[in-house]
Design a protein around this motif. Structure first.
Motif, mmCIF file in Angstrom:
data_model
loop_
_atom_site.group_PDB
_atom_site.id
_atom_site.type_symbol
_atom_site.label_atom_id
_atom_site.label_comp_id
_atom_site.label_asym_id
_atom_site.label_seq_id
_atom_site.Cartn_x
_atom_site.Cartn_y
_atom_site.Cartn_z
ATOM 1 N N ALA A 38 7.540 5.661 -8.817
ATOM 2 C CA ALA A 38 6.473 6.497 -8.033
ATOM 3 C C ALA A 38 7.606 7.286 -7.154
ATOM 4 C CB ALA A 38 5.705 5.694 -7.364
ATOM 5 N N LEU A 39 7.531 8.413 -6.899
ATOM 6 C CA LEU A 39 8.347 9.142 -5.741
ATOM 7 C C LEU A 39 7.379 9.935 -4.776
ATOM 8 C CD1 LEU A 39 11.201 9.795 -4.989
ATOM 9 C CD2 LEU A 39 10.903 12.072 -6.213
ATOM 10 N N ARG A 40 7.574 9.096 -3.561
ATOM 11 C CA ARG A 40 6.655 9.540 -2.461
ATOM 12 C C ARG A 40 7.254 10.798 -1.781
ATOM 13 N NH1 ARG A 40 6.786 4.215 0.042
ATOM 14 N NH2 ARG A 40 7.824 5.414 1.455
ATOM 15 N N ASP A 41 6.295 11.422 -1.045
ATOM 16 C CA ASP A 41 7.019 12.595 -0.168
ATOM 17 C C ASP A 41 6.359 12.448 1.239
ATOM 18 O OD1 ASP A 41 7.337 14.783 1.020
ATOM 19 O OD2 ASP A 41 6.854 16.228 -0.449
ATOM 20 N N ASP A 42 7.310 11.534 2.019
ATOM 21 C CA ASP A 42 6.512 11.034 3.049
ATOM 22 C C ASP A 42 6.619 12.427 4.092
ATOM 23 O OD1 ASP A 42 6.602 8.647 2.336
ATOM 24 O OD2 ASP A 42 8.306 7.958 2.994
ATOM 25 N N GLU A 43 7.493 13.402 3.811
ATOM 26 C CA GLU A 43 7.666 14.410 4.917
ATOM 27 C C GLU A 43 6.239 15.131 4.822
ATOM 28 O OE1 GLU A 43 10.745 17.938 5.444
ATOM 29 O OE2 GLU A 43 11.285 15.959 4.916
ATOM 30 N N ASN A 44 5.795 15.296 3.467
ATOM 31 C CA ASN A 44 4.323 16.206 3.546
ATOM 32 C C ASN A 44 3.230 15.437 3.118
ATOM 33 O OD1 ASN A 44 6.003 18.842 3.565
ATOM 34 N ND2 ASN A 44 6.837 18.321 1.671
ATOM 35 N N PHE A 45 3.329 14.157 2.737
ATOM 36 C CA PHE A 45 2.095 13.650 2.559
ATOM 37 C C PHE A 45 1.889 12.265 3.024
ATOM 38 C CE2 PHE A 45 2.653 16.757 -0.782
ATOM 39 C CZ PHE A 45 1.514 17.184 -1.083
ATOM 40 N N ALA A 46 2.472 12.078 4.083
ATOM 41 C CA ALA A 46 2.205 10.742 5.131
ATOM 42 C C ALA A 46 1.099 10.943 5.832
ATOM 43 C CB ALA A 46 3.406 10.356 5.921
ATOM 44 N N HIS A 47 -0.177 11.280 5.010
ATOM 45 C CA HIS A 47 -1.343 11.540 5.805
ATOM 46 C C HIS A 47 -2.547 10.904 4.940
ATOM 47 C CE1 HIS A 47 -0.987 15.506 3.519
ATOM 48 N NE2 HIS A 47 -2.133 14.857 3.116
ATOM 49 N N VAL A 48 -3.702 10.886 5.533
ATOM 50 C CA VAL A 48 -4.778 10.746 5.017
ATOM 51 C C VAL A 48 -5.489 11.921 4.650
ATOM 52 C CG1 VAL A 48 -7.237 9.620 5.319
ATOM 53 C CG2 VAL A 48 -5.272 8.445 6.278
ATOM 54 N N GLY A 97 0.814 -1.270 -0.094
ATOM 55 C CA GLY A 97 0.016 0.004 -0.124
ATOM 56 C C GLY A 97 0.807 1.143 0.070
ATOM 57 N N ASP A 98 2.247 1.093 -0.366
ATOM 58 C CA ASP A 98 2.988 2.190 -0.299
ATOM 59 C C ASP A 98 3.146 3.059 0.719
ATOM 60 O OD1 ASP A 98 5.130 3.164 -1.827
ATOM 61 O OD2 ASP A 98 4.086 4.101 -3.280
ATOM 62 N N CYS A 149 2.369 7.774 -5.347
ATOM 63 C CA CYS A 149 2.404 6.676 -4.392
ATOM 64 C C CYS A 149 1.328 5.625 -4.800
ATOM 65 C CB CYS A 149 2.243 7.123 -2.945
ATOM 66 S SG CYS A 149 0.433 7.833 -2.759
ATOM 67 N N GLY A 150 1.847 4.522 -4.840
ATOM 68 C CA GLY A 150 0.722 3.557 -5.116
ATOM 69 C C GLY A 150 -0.047 3.626 -6.438
ATOM 70 N N GLY A 151 -1.225 3.721 -6.285
ATOM 71 C CA GLY A 151 -2.000 3.767 -7.569
ATOM 72 C C GLY A 151 -2.216 5.223 -7.853
ATOM 73 N N HIS A 152 -1.723 6.045 -7.184
ATOM 74 C CA HIS A 152 -1.771 7.573 -7.537
ATOM 75 C C HIS A 152 -0.434 8.045 -8.061
ATOM 76 C CE1 HIS A 152 -2.292 11.715 -7.176
ATOM 77 N NE2 HIS A 152 -1.319 12.103 -6.414
ATOM 78 N N PHE A 153 -0.385 8.198 -9.499
ATOM 79 C CA PHE A 153 1.039 8.525 -9.925
ATOM 80 C C PHE A 153 1.117 9.840 -10.510
ATOM 81 C CE2 PHE A 153 4.407 8.367 -13.211
ATOM 82 C CZ PHE A 153 5.506 8.053 -12.722
ATOM 83 N N ARG A 154 1.692 10.723 -10.028
ATOM 84 C CA ARG A 154 1.727 12.182 -10.558
ATOM 85 C C ARG A 154 3.006 12.112 -11.359
ATOM 86 N NH1 ARG A 154 -0.995 16.610 -8.079
ATOM 87 N NH2 ARG A 154 0.306 17.696 -9.225
ATOM 88 N N THR A 155 3.035 12.488 -12.843
ATOM 89 C CA THR A 155 4.078 12.447 -13.538
ATOM 90 C C THR A 155 5.411 13.288 -13.147
ATOM 91 O OG1 THR A 155 2.706 12.322 -15.271
ATOM 92 C CG2 THR A 155 4.636 12.722 -15.920
ATOM 93 N N GLU A 156 4.895 14.532 -12.448
ATOM 94 C CA GLU A 156 5.802 15.210 -11.971
ATOM 95 C C GLU A 156 6.701 14.500 -10.879
ATOM 96 O OE1 GLU A 156 2.524 15.800 -11.878
ATOM 97 O OE2 GLU A 156 2.094 17.826 -11.860
ATOM 98 N N PHE A 157 6.179 13.699 -10.175
ATOM 99 C CA PHE A 157 6.953 13.253 -9.020
ATOM 100 C C PHE A 157 7.508 11.660 -9.203
ATOM 101 C CE2 PHE A 157 4.043 16.287 -7.683
ATOM 102 C CZ PHE A 157 4.481 17.463 -7.179
ATOM 103 N N GLN A 158 8.634 11.750 -9.916
ATOM 104 C CA GLN A 158 9.003 10.122 -10.060
ATOM 105 C C GLN A 158 10.650 10.242 -10.307
ATOM 106 O OE1 GLN A 158 8.681 8.996 -14.312
ATOM 107 N NE2 GLN A 158 7.701 10.810 -14.819
#
Lengths: 247, 230, 637
Positions: free
Chosen positions: C595-605, C104-105, C580-589
């Protein structure tokens, strides 16, 4: 391709219906039969007419919702397939196709091609289960089930409850449906404790719902999209006999 | 429920009755054919057999009553089930294609009804021997052989020389065997015996038995018509 | 607003036990005084309804299908995971938990996922006891297969029909309770709104799909188990009836919608053959074990597959991911196929497809071996496309399959509206940004059999808002609103059919909010979807009347909700500036295209709150705290 359709029109449960003729234009061979009806319905809607009501859901042959008798055969006569898996490449350009709902007293027509199959639910509610509440089940491997039995139970359990067996039977009998459930549970050790009560209750409910009796013609087996075997009906007959005679 | 009441009340119970009586009648049809085939052993053999059957009236009438009860139950369940089956589909199809079912299986009621008529005629013809129905102008009661027994052999020869009678016999027996071609294997189905590896066995049993019966029964009138037996 | 997930304190493996212990119970004699409404009869709904009824609560169960047995759980093919370790290959609850979080990334709640893994074991036992005919070994023990995203064999299956068999198990349990009079069943009945009284969910308003009658049902709690919203894309592997209406109306009554942008795209579906297409059919991913994926090297190559020589083929998965090759994970394979097609090298009608070629495998193993392994799939492919995959390569294309987002729920599976519980695919809770194969069935049944029956009871025992009568003003008000909306739909008399709007919305969603999303594409959606919605309410035509079975009306209502929901999904995707996972933003890879996660800013629901028609919804964030696991980058190179 272009086709002529003769389709059953019925306003509701209490009115009598009739066949109406309409044209299906620009049908592609890759369309499924239901997609062809979608095209017809879209054309009707655009011209301000009411579309034909027909049931469908998963459209991949497993939910058992679609219920069309196509040219006199439930699900259209393609072996082991429901109407949603029947494609237009099996028809000829210019052909006339008759589309009717399932016909049985126990399956009243609700509108056009939509029927009420809740009789099947009533049969299951009368005994088509193993009476175990949630929780307290023993480990899944506590009771071994031989592969042959498990496979046979699965063959029976594959029934999707579409009702094509009833639609095809000259007596509108639900025996194949009931037998599939009786065999599925009767073949497994988990289903043994209620085996004979189950079959008696389910058959009695089947009678009460107004289905006909089995003449073993085999037409149910021929149209069944899951190719459930007539053998299961024999097993039901045996279990019912035991169930009625058991002291 | 009373363990016997279900036989008369539920659809499956009636199917058991149908199957059990059907089996009894099938057995009779087989025995009857074997008896009849003594026709080919000559006048003496079949007349003696007939005399033997009539020699113990208790047995004869026992069998007759038994058969009558079975026919009665068979017909009663057929009528009941047919009515229920018909009621189960009040509105039929505009177009219906029979898939996977044999002609015999779809016409059981029709073949059964015609067989019923045939059996009545057959009884009047050869059992009660009503002179008016044999169209020969003779009374079969008058036929006796050398031992002063009823001459069954002569009755068969005389009877089957009437083309219309023979034709009806051929058709009746043909339908009976059509009926049995489905009925025999189907009765095992109803009794729950036709499962698994027994299925092909019982299906071919039904199929071959009906051919054996039709050939056995037809052989007599045909041999008479062809003049092989006089 | 602080979103409290109510996760118990203490060590991870004791949290659920602690939670159970702290729950208030309802006295057995009092249970029958409580009524619960369950909407939906899939795995989660049917199992919850049956179990609650077994416990003694009064249950009303609703489904829009003609029978509860037809819910779309029935179509799941592969299997159900459980940490049984029957294969002695080192599986454990912790390993299943780890695989699920990683799969689930790192966008799911640890505590929920751990409970799911713990419960998985009991699900198998329960289903076996119900008579689910799971596959068996010759010795009579349960068989397992392996599945994507795991290195152990923990998937239980019943041929290719596991979902069907599990659903029938739950359905039979449900029917048993109906027969006993403990559940009142309402088939062909669609929930059209949620009713809140004093801030608590206390009922629903439904439409009888046969008579058109609008009626109200009140209860002490409402459970929504209404499935996913994949059909916002119009074409998906979902059933044609699947819709967002129930959870969308709940959202509009104040329930928070969480992570709607997480949608799973499945790589091996049968491609679209034309505009008429009503749904997409999935084929098991196992095909990729022996098939090789390729497209022509040259753009617009119109030659048939046989005519393209080996050196003019691009086996792009093998080229890009040499170590995993054709077995690269779902999201990665899907995206690679889309890129090839976007590049103009797609095959088949419309150029939306890539080859899945078995020629090499047939040469290597022989046609018989391939037939033995995949016969039913080859038959299915031929049924649908009319092509024999032994002779010409299969054509496949990715399709929307599952939606990880849904209504926000706490550890008790209760939404932010007290008394509103959300189970199964309809909630957001357990799969993070991507779901592993064979985990959907596990979650649905865990929620329904083993979580909700306790937590709903706890709600009953701790809250004393009485069950209102359906004559309550709130019910009457909402009924009137629904009447008004229905009349509105029927009286527009425009020129376009509901399907045409649905199809157009689907195209927008697929193009701009599908496998790869960009800031730009998502902004297009935020502009175009409201325009399309406006056109819908101006120009749609809905034939027929309200007082009868009217499928056009049913469809129009569902499309109207999708037209609102699609906007929120796009907004959520725009807001989540990471991949992250099923959400792929072309700008963030990453440099390698991962897929390039941004755990600092987006590790949230991301939980969205409705603010009123025409207003931008409000975003709430529930931070995801990882106590047990460390977030790391997925790599499948």
């Amino acid at each position: 391709m272009n086709l002529t359709l003769k389709i059953w029109r019925q306003k509701d449960r209490n009115t009598t219906g009739e066949f109406v003729t309409c044209q299906a234009r620009n049908i592609l061979p890759d369309m499924s039969f239901l997609e062809m009806l979608d095209v017809v319905n879209e054309d009707l809607t655009r011209s301000g007419h009411e579309p034909f009501a027909f049931d469908s859901d998963c459209r991949e042959g497993i939910c058992g919702t679609c219920s069309l008798v196509i040219n006199g055969i439930p699900h259209g006569g393609q072996k082991g397939a429901t109407a949603c898996q029947l494609h237009m490449r099996h028809f000829r350009d210019g052909q006339t196709i008759t589309v009717e709902p399932w016909r049985a007293k126990s399956f009243p027509v609700l509108r056009d091609l939509v029927v009420d199959r809740s009789a099947f639910d009533h049969i299951i509610a009368s005994g088509g289960f193993v009476s175990v509440n949630t929780g307290g089940a023993p480990d899944g491997n506590a009771l071994p089930v031989g592969k042959v039995d498990a496979d046979q139970a699965m063959d029976a359990a594959a029934c999707i409850g579409c009702g094509a067996c009833v639609a095809a039977c000259k007596n509108a009998s639900a025996m194949l449906f009931v037998a599939a459930k009786v065999a599925h549970l009767g073949l497994l050790p988990q289903g043994q404790s209620e085996r004979y009560q189950r079959v008696v209750k389910m058959v009695n409910m089947m009678d009460q719902e107004g289905f006909g009796a089995c003449t073993a013609t085999g037409s149910c087996e021929a149209v069944c999209p899951k190719e459930i075997s007539l053998d299961f009906i024999a097993q039901l007959n045996r279990d019912y006999l035991v169930g009625c005679l058991k002291p | 429920m009373n363990p016997l009441a279900f036989l008369f009340r539920t659809s499956l119970g009636k199917k058991y009755l149908m199957a059990l009586t059907g089996f009894g009648l099938f057995a009779f049809v087989v025995v009857h054919m074997v008896g009849n085939l003594q026709f080919f052993l000559g006048r003496e053999a079949i007349n003696r057999y007939a005399y033997f059957l009539h020699s113990v009236p208790e047995l004869l009438w026992g069998a007759r009553i038994g058969l009558l009860v079975m026919v009665g139950l068979h017909v009663w369940t057929a009528i009941q089930l047919s009515a229920e089956n018909r009621a189960a589909r009040p509105i039929g199809y505009k177009r219906k294609k029979a898939l996977g079912s044999s002609y015999a299986s779809r016409t059981m009621l029709m073949s059964g009804l015609i067989i019923g008529c045939f059996v009545i005629y057959h009884l009047l013809h050869f059992t009660v021997q009503v002179p008016e129905v044999n169209f020969t102008g003779k009374d079969f009661h008058d036929l006796v052989d050398a031992e002063k027994h009823h001459d069954v052999y002569q009755m068969m020869v005389t009877g089957f020389l009437q083309p219309w009678v023979t034709l009806f016999y051929i058709v009746g027996v043909g339908l009976l065997c059509l009926h049995l071609s489905h009925g025999v294997s189907s009765l095992f189905q109803s009794l729950g015996l036709r499962t698994g590896k027994y299925t092909p066995l019982l299906k071919s049993f039904g199929f071959w038995m009906s051919w054996v019966l039709v050939i056995g029964y037809w052989s007599i009138p045909i041999s008479v018509v062809l003049g092989l037996k006089k | 607003m602080n979103l409290d997930a109510k996760i118990p304190s203490g060590p991870l493996d004791k949290k659920w036990e602690k939670c159970l212990l702290e729950m208030k119970l309802v006295n057995p004699a009092n249970k029958r005084k409580f009524e619960v409404i369950v909407v939906g009869t899939g795995l989660a709904g049917a199992s919850a309804a049956a179990t609650m009824a077994e416990l003694g609560y009064g249950v009303k169960s609703f489904c829009f299908q003609d029978s509860p047995r037809r819910a779309h759980s029935i179509a799941a093919q592969g299997g159900i995971n459980a940490a049984k370790n029957y294969q002695n290959d080192g599986d454990s609850i912790h390993r299943l938990f780890y695989d699920t979080i990683k799969g689930g990334d790192y966008r799911a709640r640890e505590a929920n996922v751990y409970r799911l893994a713990q419960t998985s074991v009991k699900i198998i036992d329960q289903c076996v006891a119900q008579g689910v005919p799971f596959a068996r070994e010759y010795g009579g023990l349960l068989a397992n297969r392996s599945f994507g995203g795991a290195q152990v064999s923990r998937t239980f299956y019943a041929r290719g029909q596991t979902g069907q068999q599990l659903l029938i198990g739950a359905y039979q349990a449900l029917e048993r309770q109906i027969g006993l009079g403990n559940i009142r069943m309402f088939p062909r009945t669609e929930m059209l709104d949620l009713v809140l009284v004093n801030g608590h969910a206390k009922g629903i308003v439904v439409r009888d799909l046969v008579t058109g009658e609008i009626s109200s049902h009140s209860a002490d709690a409402v459970i929504l188990a209404t499935g996913g919203y994949g059909n916002v894309f119009y074409l998906s592997t979902n059933a044609v009836g699947c819709n967002v209406t129930a959870i969308w109306r709940a959202y509009k009554r104040g329930a928070f919608m969480a992570n709607p942008c997480y949608t799973q795209i499945h790589p091996t579906c049968i491609p679209v053959s034309g505009d008429h297409q009503s749904k997409l059919t999935l084929m098991s991913e196992s095909l990729r074990n022996d098939g090789r994926v390729w497209v022509p090297k040259v753009k617009g190559d119109k030659r048939s597959a046989h005519q393209i020589p080996e050196n003019e083929r691009d086996y792009f998965l093998e080229r890009k991911y040499p170590s995993y090759g054709n077995l690269a994970p779902r999201d990665i394979s899907s995206r690679a196929a889309k890129e090839a097609c976007d590049d103009g090298r797609g095959v088949g009608p419309g150029g939306l497809g890539v080859y899945l070629d078995f020629a090499d495998a047939i040469k290597r193993l022989g046609a018989d071996k391939i037939r033995e392994r995949y016969d039913n799939l080859f038959v299915m492919y031929e049924t649908i496309t009319g092509e024999n995959a032994f002779e010409v390569p299969m054509r496949i294309y990715p399709a929307v399959h599952y939606t990880m987002g849904g209504l926000w729920v706490d550890y008790h599976l209760m939404s932010n509206i007290p008394g509103l519980f959300v189970l199964g695919e309809a909630n957001f809770s357990d799969h993070g940004a991507n779901r592993l194969g064979a985990s959907a069935l596990m979650q649905g049944l865990a929620d329904g059999y083993f979580v909700a029956p306790y937590t709903v009871g706890n709600y009953f025992a701790t809250n004393s808002v009485p069950r209102p009568s359906t004559n309550h003003a709130e019910f009457k008000k909402i009924e009137a609103e629904i009447h008004h909306r229905t009349q509105n739909l029927l009286s527009i008399n425009g020129k376009r059919t509901p399907t045409s709007f649905h199809r157009e919305l689907g195209k927008l969603m697929w193009e701009n909010c599908g496998m790869a999303r960009t800031d730009e594409s998502l902004r297009i959606n935020l502009k175009k979807i409201p325009e399309l919605r406006e056109e819908f309410w101006r120009d749609v035509t809905v034939t027929g009347a309200n007082n009868s079975l009217n499928q056009a009306l049913e469809q129009a209502g569902r499309v109207a909700d999708f037209l609102e929901f699609g906007e929120l999904t796009s907004r959520d995707a725009l807001e989540r500036k990471e991949s992250c996972g099923g959400h792929f933003r072309t700008e963030f890879q990453t440099a390698e295209g991962e897929a390039l996660r941004d755990d600092e800013n987006f590790a949230h629901v991301a939980a969205w709150e409705f603010q009123g028609e025409g207003k931008t919804p409000l975003l709430h964030k529930e931070p995801l705290v990882f106590e047990e696991l460390k977030m790391s980058q997925r790599s499948y190179k």
